[in-house]
Design a protein around this motif. Structure first.
Motif, PDB file in Angstrom:
ATOM      1  N   GLY A 139      12.760  -0.365  -2.968  1.00  0.00           N
ATOM      2  CA  GLY A 139      11.870  -0.879  -2.894  1.00  0.00           C
ATOM      3  C   GLY A 139      12.214  -2.106  -4.008  1.00  0.00           C
ATOM      4  O   GLY A 139      12.114  -2.524  -4.736  1.00  0.00           O
ATOM      5  N   GLY A 140      10.866  -3.004  -3.090  1.00  0.00           N
ATOM      6  CA  GLY A 140      10.234  -3.910  -4.323  1.00  0.00           C
ATOM      7  C   GLY A 140      11.608  -5.026  -4.463  1.00  0.00           C
ATOM      8  O   GLY A 140      12.349  -5.691  -3.484  1.00  0.00           O
ATOM      9  N   HIS A 141      11.858  -5.447  -5.521  1.00  0.00           N
ATOM     10  CA  HIS A 141      12.777  -6.815  -5.526  1.00  0.00           C
ATOM     11  C   HIS A 141      13.700  -5.927  -6.166  1.00  0.00           C
ATOM     12  O   HIS A 141      13.723  -5.686  -7.535  1.00  0.00           O
ATOM     13  CB  HIS A 141      11.805  -7.710  -6.610  1.00  0.00           C
ATOM     14  N   GLU A 142      15.034  -5.077  -6.006  1.00  0.00           N
ATOM     15  CA  GLU A 142      15.791  -4.441  -6.855  1.00  0.00           C
ATOM     16  C   GLU A 142      15.681  -2.879  -7.055  1.00  0.00           C
ATOM     17  O   GLU A 142      16.088  -2.579  -8.364  1.00  0.00           O
ATOM     18  CB  GLU A 142      16.260  -5.761  -7.735  1.00  0.00           C
ATOM     19  N   GLY A 143      14.342  -2.495  -7.094  1.00  0.00           N
ATOM     20  CA  GLY A 143      13.797  -1.500  -7.529  1.00  0.00           C
ATOM     21  C   GLY A 143      13.144  -1.118  -8.322  1.00  0.00           C
ATOM     22  O   GLY A 143      13.374  -0.110  -9.030  1.00  0.00           O
ATOM     23  N   ARG A 144      13.104  -2.506  -9.352  1.00  0.00           N
ATOM     24  CA  ARG A 144      13.012  -2.483 -10.549  1.00  0.00           C
ATOM     25  C   ARG A 144      11.820  -3.575 -11.365  1.00  0.00           C
ATOM     26  O   ARG A 144      11.175  -4.223 -10.555  1.00  0.00           O
ATOM     27  CB  ARG A 144      14.349  -3.184 -11.236  1.00  0.00           C
ATOM     28  N   ALA A 145      11.414  -3.369 -12.312  1.00  0.00           N
ATOM     29  CA  ALA A 145      10.316  -4.049 -13.091  1.00  0.00           C
ATOM     30  C   ALA A 145      10.574  -5.970 -12.414  1.00  0.00           C
ATOM     31  O   ALA A 145      12.133  -5.652 -12.650  1.00  0.00           O
ATOM     32  CB  ALA A 145       9.190  -4.065 -14.328  1.00  0.00           C
ATOM     33  N   LEU A 146       9.983  -6.738 -12.426  1.00  0.00           N
ATOM     34  CA  LEU A 146      10.327  -8.540 -12.485  1.00  0.00           C
ATOM     35  C   LEU A 146      10.891  -9.088 -14.055  1.00  0.00           C
ATOM     36  O   LEU A 146      10.465  -7.866 -14.998  1.00  0.00           O
ATOM     37  CB  LEU A 146       9.075  -9.422 -11.752  1.00  0.00           C
ATOM     38  N   LEU A 152       0.914  -1.415  -0.271  1.00  0.00           N
ATOM     39  CA  LEU A 152       0.411   0.085  -0.280  1.00  0.00           C
ATOM     40  C   LEU A 152       1.055   1.266   0.473  1.00  0.00           C
ATOM     41  O   LEU A 152       0.101   2.086   0.119  1.00  0.00           O
ATOM     42  CB  LEU A 152      -1.153   0.779   1.119  1.00  0.00           C
ATOM     43  N   GLY A 153       2.493   0.831   0.077  1.00  0.00           N
ATOM     44  CA  GLY A 153       3.104   2.714  -0.232  1.00  0.00           C
ATOM     45  C   GLY A 153       3.256   2.619   1.109  1.00  0.00           C
ATOM     46  O   GLY A 153       3.588   2.089   2.127  1.00  0.00           O
ATOM     47  N   ARG A 154       4.077   4.026   1.132  1.00  0.00           N
ATOM     48  CA  ARG A 154       5.046   4.697   1.936  1.00  0.00           C
ATOM     49  C   ARG A 154       3.906   5.837   2.785  1.00  0.00           C
ATOM     50  O   ARG A 154       3.796   6.436   1.598  1.00  0.00           O
ATOM     51  CB  ARG A 154       6.224   4.968   1.623  1.00  0.00           C
ATOM     52  N   THR A 155       3.974   6.141   3.630  1.00  0.00           N
ATOM     53  CA  THR A 155       3.201   7.376   3.919  1.00  0.00           C
ATOM     54  C   THR A 155       3.780   8.671   5.155  1.00  0.00           C
ATOM     55  O   THR A 155       5.400   7.507   6.049  1.00  0.00           O
ATOM     56  CB  THR A 155       2.161   7.000   4.889  1.00  0.00           C
ATOM     57  N   GLY A 156       3.577   9.175   5.202  1.00  0.00           N
ATOM     58  CA  GLY A 156       4.302  10.314   6.197  1.00  0.00           C
ATOM     59  C   GLY A 156       5.730  11.091   5.897  1.00  0.00           C
ATOM     60  O   GLY A 156       6.503  11.109   6.274  1.00  0.00           O
ATOM     61  N   LEU A 157       5.930  10.408   4.169  1.00  0.00           N
ATOM     62  CA  LEU A 157       7.483  10.984   3.945  1.00  0.00           C
ATOM     63  C   LEU A 157       7.343  12.006   2.828  1.00  0.00           C
ATOM     64  O   LEU A 157       8.472  11.667   2.499  1.00  0.00           O
ATOM     65  CB  LEU A 157       8.148   9.981   3.802  1.00  0.00           C
ATOM     66  N   ARG A 158       6.270  12.197   2.252  1.00  0.00           N
ATOM     67  CA  ARG A 158       6.418  13.306   1.398  1.00  0.00           C
ATOM     68  C   ARG A 158       7.254  14.661   1.773  1.00  0.00           C
ATOM     69  O   ARG A 158       7.410  15.719   0.480  1.00  0.00           O
ATOM     70  CB  ARG A 158       4.741  13.758   0.778  1.00  0.00           C
ATOM     71  N   ASP A 159       6.998  14.915   2.842  1.00  0.00           N
ATOM     72  CA  ASP A 159       7.693  16.442   2.995  1.00  0.00           C
ATOM     73  C   ASP A 159       9.355  15.885   2.957  1.00  0.00           C
ATOM     74  O   ASP A 159      10.133  17.411   2.771  1.00  0.00           O
ATOM     75  CB  ASP A 159       8.050  16.938   4.525  1.00  0.00           C
ATOM     76  N   LEU A 160       9.922  14.607   2.569  1.00  0.00           N
ATOM     77  CA  LEU A 160      11.223  14.676   2.532  1.00  0.00           C
ATOM     78  C   LEU A 160      11.552  14.562   1.113  1.00  0.00           C
ATOM     79  O   LEU A 160      12.369  14.128   0.470  1.00  0.00           O
ATOM     80  CB  LEU A 160      12.026  13.007   3.536  1.00  0.00           C
ATOM     81  N   GLY A 161      10.264  14.537   0.579  1.00  0.00           N
ATOM     82  CA  GLY A 161      10.250  14.783  -1.918  1.00  0.00           C
ATOM     83  C   GLY A 161      10.638  13.018  -1.693  1.00  0.00           C
ATOM     84  O   GLY A 161      10.262  12.382  -2.595  1.00  0.00           O
ATOM     85  N   ILE A 162       9.939  12.058  -0.758  1.00  0.00           N
ATOM     86  CA  ILE A 162       9.641  10.584  -1.276  1.00  0.00           C
ATOM     87  C   ILE A 162       8.418  10.100  -1.822  1.00  0.00           C
ATOM     88  O   ILE A 162       7.540  10.406  -0.524  1.00  0.00           O
ATOM     89  CB  ILE A 162      10.359   9.830   0.514  1.00  0.00           C
ATOM     90  N   ILE A 193      11.793  -1.238   3.113  1.00  0.00           N
ATOM     91  CA  ILE A 193      12.645  -0.055   2.817  1.00  0.00           C
ATOM     92  C   ILE A 193      11.432   0.424   2.998  1.00  0.00           C
ATOM     93  O   ILE A 193      10.754   1.533   2.217  1.00  0.00           O
ATOM     94  CB  ILE A 193      13.286   0.199   1.241  1.00  0.00           C
ATOM     95  N   LEU A 194      12.181   1.878   4.605  1.00  0.00           N
ATOM     96  CA  LEU A 194      11.215   3.096   4.815  1.00  0.00           C
ATOM     97  C   LEU A 194      10.013   2.777   4.903  1.00  0.00           C
ATOM     98  O   LEU A 194       9.393   3.056   4.300  1.00  0.00           O
ATOM     99  CB  LEU A 194      11.700   3.906   4.094  1.00  0.00           C
ATOM    100  N   GLY A 195       9.799   1.784   5.373  1.00  0.00           N
ATOM    101  CA  GLY A 195       8.341   1.688   5.982  1.00  0.00           C
ATOM    102  C   GLY A 195       7.996   0.202   5.320  1.00  0.00           C
ATOM    103  O   GLY A 195       6.483  -0.317   5.669  1.00  0.00           O
TER     104      GLY A 195
END
Length: 324
Positions: A145-152, A24-34, A132-134
């Motif tokens: 994030g995910g598997h090596e940060g890429r599509a499978l 469901l993604g990362r929350t609470g990090l948009r102020d860090l540009g994530i 990674i980052l929650g």
């Protein structure tokens, strides 16, 4: 592979195009540009997770274009929700929005969607890639994030979490996609001229081939502002509809940036973001204006539907893990 704790995984035999690990993604990090990242159709991933006894935030696979083939290396319950892909388990057709049982060594083949755009595969225990980052979501733009940060890719191996004890197969009725997407007025709605404001709600907008997980670019009659001049950068989030200088709306999605400088003509309500995600390239849809109260009621309705599914799963099924 033998069926033991060290081989509690799935392997990718055919990867398709842009199959990714998403939660469901990362929350609470948009102020860090994530960015948020995560499933574009959150409701379908939650539904698939509920069907296999997972917490709703567990990671699964977001599948866009097949063929995708996955081999199970432990006995597993799985559910496929979202787009109606042609799906087979060892050559036998299976229904979507049901939980099915696969034995170690069996393969699931997804050929392509009959309608809509994205399918979500959940497996009991979830895809257990590192957090990674929650979150376990793949951020394709930032490449983490995910598997090596890429599509499978073919040959990738994904670990699974602990299996769930589930007694038998159940299914649910999924939502029906309609070409009407509810939205509320954005902060800069009144900066557009009267003709543009009217066209925004009446136009049948076409999803452009330039669309991706960051945003869907739409094509139709150009929307003109009555106020000229640049704007200061401001916070944006998934669902915001921006209008750049060419007058063609852009609907921001899960991988969108955290700030932007284009006027925000509207915001798609949370309960209808799945409709954007499930609209295929080249298809049309219309925006329908609603107020904030309607947006909140729509969200509560979906939450009640999930609560009813929790009740179904709480029935005392026999715990043996049998083939169904």
């Amino acid at each position: 592979m033998s069926n033991n704790a060290n081989t509690a995984c799935i392997s990718i035999t055919k990867a398709g195009i842009q199959t990714t690990v998403q939660d469901l993604g990362r929350t609470g990090l948009r102020d860090l540009g994530i960015s948020q990242a995560g499933a574009l159709d959150r409701q379908s991933l939650i539904l698939a997770n509920k069907l296999v006894g997972n917490p709703e935030h567990c990671a699964g696979l977001e599948i866009v274009i097949g063929p995708v083939e996955i081999q199970f290396h432990r006995d597993s319950w799985f559910a496929l929700c979202g787009a109606n892909f042609a799906a087979e388990l060892d050559g036998k057709s299976i229904a979507k929005a049901w939980r099915h049982y696969a034995r170690a060594g069996q393969s699931l083949l997804l050929r392509g969607a009959h309608k809509e755009a994205r399918a979500y595969l959940a497996i009991d225990g979830g895809i257990a890639v590192a957090e990674i980052l929650g979150a376990r979501a793949t951020d394709l733009q930032a490449r983490f994030g995910g598997h090596e940060g890429r599509a499978l890719r073919k040959g990738d191996i994904l670990p699974l979490g602990p299996p769930q004890n589930i007694g038998r197969s159940i299914g649910v009725q999924q939502r029906i996609w309609t070409p009407e997407v509810r939205a509320i007025r954005g902060p800069e709605f009144m900066q557009f001229d009267a003709c543009a404001r009217k066209k925004f709600w009446q136009e049948a907008w076409k999803v452009s081939s330039q669309s991706n997980r960051m945003a869907f670019r739409l094509s139709g009659d150009s929307l003109q502002r009555s106020e000229s001049g640049d704007m200061l950068s401001h916070a944006v989030l998934p669902g915001v509809v921006q209008v750049p200088a060419n007058g063609q709306p852009i609907v921001l999605l899960a991988d969108c940036q955290t700030t932007g400088g284009y006027p925000r003509i509207a915001t798609v309500i949370e309960a209808d973001l799945w409709k954007i995600a499930q609209t295929p390239i080249g298809q049309h849809f219309c925006f329908v204006e609603v107020d904030i109260a309607t947006a909140l009621d729509a969200k509560k309705k979906w939450q009640r539907e999930l609560a009813r599914l929790n009740c179904v799963n709480s029935i005392n099924y026999k715990p043996e893990r049998k083939h169904v």
